[in-house]
Design a protein around this motif. Structure first.
Motif, PDB file in Angstrom:
ATOM      1  N   ILE A 184       0.827  -1.212   0.000  1.00  0.00           N
ATOM      2  CA  ILE A 184       0.000   0.000   0.000  1.00  0.00           C
ATOM      3  C   ILE A 184       0.865   1.268   0.000  1.00  0.00           C
ATOM      4  O   ILE A 184       2.023   1.236   0.404  1.00  0.00           O
TER       5      ILE A 184
ATOM      6  N   LYS B  36       2.639  -5.075   3.167  1.00  0.00           N
ATOM      7  CA  LYS B  36       3.777  -4.147   3.322  1.00  0.00           C
ATOM      8  C   LYS B  36       3.260  -2.721   3.247  1.00  0.00           C
ATOM      9  O   LYS B  36       2.660  -2.309   2.259  1.00  0.00           O
TER      10      LYS B  36
ATOM     11  N   GLU C  22       6.861   3.151   3.319  1.00  0.00           N
ATOM     12  CA  GLU C  22       7.951   3.523   4.243  1.00  0.00           C
ATOM     13  C   GLU C  22       7.709   4.887   4.915  1.00  0.00           C
ATOM     14  O   GLU C  22       8.212   5.159   5.985  1.00  0.00           O
TER      15      GLU C  22
ATOM     16  N   SER D 254       2.536   3.817  -7.809  1.00  0.00           N
ATOM     17  CA  SER D 254       2.836   4.457  -9.093  1.00  0.00           C
ATOM     18  C   SER D 254       2.755   3.454 -10.247  1.00  0.00           C
ATOM     19  O   SER D 254       2.957   2.244 -10.062  1.00  0.00           O
TER      20      SER D 254
END
Ligand code: ADP
Length: 536
Positions: A201, A227, A230, A281
């Motif tokens: 995500i 996941k 970050e 993206s």
């Protein structure tokens, strides 16, 4: 909070109408124009969040654990660039551990074997716990992402709750068919979970994307390795602890924080992962398809970029159109894959529209996202901030007219002034690339055939807005536009039941609604000879 209104969920736009806050007060100078915005002093003196970071490890097999390497990375406050917390940094080894836990939970654990009603009850208890801890969840999300607290608490967390309840409702309504096959056979289809789902995500809607992903996966009895982005690892760790408190068996949902190349890629290439769902993206989406193809041909769903047209027809209510076009672009600091980022306005109403769009932007309240009434917080990080400022410079250099904004807000963090360009041409970079920031580009068109051709002349096909009072025009445009969502006289309406996804390079597959279930199901045909064909 049970008392919070859920009615706003159906339309984000109803909550964030540009006219509902503040008056212009301070002014700031840029080289090309003078802009006026309502800003709060708290940009310079950030408000202290009233929440403690309790979860910064990986969540594997139902337990919080350090990364195998012992490594951590900082998650940053977009209001200042300062470190909020150090978070365990997962890599390939942690992905292996998480996939093994998810595999074991799928192959041997109670989750796919319990009754669908029991699964549904766990999801419902989870939704209740999120609602009960609404303030804490909202504060964490605001701190880590820079989104206005009002937006998180009134729209996004209730939307997560709604999504979970929606999918809890599906858990015991998933079933196959009995088919009238030729010959003397009894034929039935079983709808089975795909197994271990890998989910990746982005940072722009951490909790809502979490709900879009885990909701259908868990309702269909899969196990998951998620996941997070970050930039925003915190909220998923906390709400998943609530999911375990609600009774989720160990290993069913594993959360790995970390970076794309070192944690996301190993998940996509993993031989024991049966499916990948990704939002991010277009470039990364292409890489993910390649990794899936080169490993075990796992199925992939992708929700990618966009450059969505927002078409204002000559008969539109211009006040309303200007407000909704403003919302369509500026909502969430402009960080939406489906932002209405090409505002195409009929030449007869163009000048009037530009004036009204400017009035909306000048009233936008930019400030510390914890401050009540703030509509726009900082961009997510330095990289995005610099990228947006570069696009603004490119707009000026390519000859578009900078009507308002064009610079940073304040001297701290990643705040950008609401910015509008008029006289934008299709070949300018600002009309072609996904800026992902508070920059509205307003283009002029003459007739419907022309606007359809230009609206479709992009690699993307995620969404479109149409503003008209003419039913025939609305019907024509909604069919002619090659996009996954068309909002007519509204924008960003995101109920859990409405499918969302892209045409062309905006993605593959649909999320939300009944369509999302098929992403997480295998269909098995079971054929049995009949003893007595007369009863076919
Ligand atoms: P953005 O530019 O908006 O951050 P990305 O597509 O780079 O969009 O990131 C979206 C999500 O994809 C994040 O969770 C990120 O860590 C992850 N990601 C980035 N690169 C890869 C990759 N090569 N493989 C798998 N996941 C990736």
């Amino acid at each position: 909070m049970a008392s919070r209104k859920l009615s706003s969920l159906l339309s984000l736009s109803s909550c964030f109408s540009s006219s509902s806050f503040g008056n212009p007060s301070s002014s700031s100078h840029v080289s090309v124009c003078i802009s006026r915005f309502t800003t709060f002093a708290s940009i310079e003196k950030p408000i202290n969040p009233s929440v403690k970071i309790e979860h910064n490890q990986l969540l594997i097999d139902g337990k919080f654990v350090d990364a195998a390497s012992g490594k951590t990375f900082p998650t940053l406050d977009p209001r200042t660039g300062n470190v909020i917390a150090q978070v365990a940094e997962g890599d390939a080894e942690d992905i292996n551990r998480a996939v093994s836990a998810a595999r074991k939970a799928f192959d041997e654990g109670p989750w796919p074997r319990m009754t669908p009603y029991e699964r549904s009850c766990i999801l419902l208890r989870f939704a209740d716990l999120v609602e009960k801890n609404m303030d804490k969840v909202s504060a964490l999300e605001t701190w880590d992402s820079g989104k206005p607290y009002d937006q998180v608490a009134n729209v996004e967390v209730p939307m997560l709750v709604r999504l979970i309840r929606y999918y809890a409702g599906w858990a015991d309504k998933i079933h196959g068919l009995t088919l009238p096959a030729d010959g003397s056979y009894h034929v039935q289809t079983l709808h089975e979970p795909v197994g271990v789902a890998g989910q990746i995500i982005p940072w722009n809607f951490p909790l809502v994307m979490y709900g879009w992903k885990i909701g259908p996966a868990l309702a269909c009895a899969n196990t998951v390795v998620l996941k997070t982005a970050e930039q925003t690892p915190l909220s998923a760790l906390y709400v998943t602890s609530l999911l375990y408190e609600a009774g989720l068996p160990p290993g069913v949902l594993n959360v790995v924080s970390g970076f794309g190349a070192s944690a996301g890629a190993p998940l996509c290439s993993h031989m024991d992962v049966d499916k990948i769902a990704f939002t991010g993206s277009t470039e990364t989406g292409q890489r993910i398809l390649e990794m899936a193809a080169k490993s075990n041909l796992k199925s992939v769903t992708l929700e990618l970029g966009g450059k969505s047209p927002f078409i204002v027809c000559e008969d539109a209510d211009i006040d309303q159109a200007a407000e909704l076009a403003h919302f369509a672009l500026f909502f969430n600091q402009g960080q939406c894959c489906c932002a209405g980022s090409r505002t195409l306005v009929h030449e007869r109403v163009y000048d009037e529209f530009v004036e009204k769009a400017k009035a909306c932007a000048s009233k936008r309240v930019v400030g510390d996202p914890f401050q009540k009434g703030v509509q726009q917080g900082p961009q997510i990080d330095e990289k995005q901030f610099q990228k947006i400022l570069k696009y603004i410079r490119s707009g000026v250099e390519s000859g578009a007219t900078l009507e308002i904004g064009g610079d940073r807000c304040g001297s701290k963090g990643y705040y950008i002034q609401p910015t509008i360009f008029s006289n934008v041409k299709d070949n300018m970079l600002i009309a072609q690339d996904e800026i992902f920031g508070p920059v509205q580009t307003i283009l002029k068109y003459k007739d419907l055939d022309e606007v359809v051709r230009r609206a479709n002349a992009t690699q993307y096909g995620l969404a479109a807005g149409v503003f008209t009072q003419n039913l025939a025009t609305a019907n024509f445009l909604s069919r002619a536009l090659r996009v996954g969502s068309v909002w007519i006289n509204c924008y960003d309406v995101f109920d859990a039941a409405i499918p969302f996804g892209g045409y062309k390079m905006s993605g593959q597959g649909r999320e939300k609604g009944i369509y999302s279930l098929s992403n997480y199901l295998q269909i098995k045909a079971v054929v049995t000879p009949l003893k007595n064909p007369a009863w076919l």
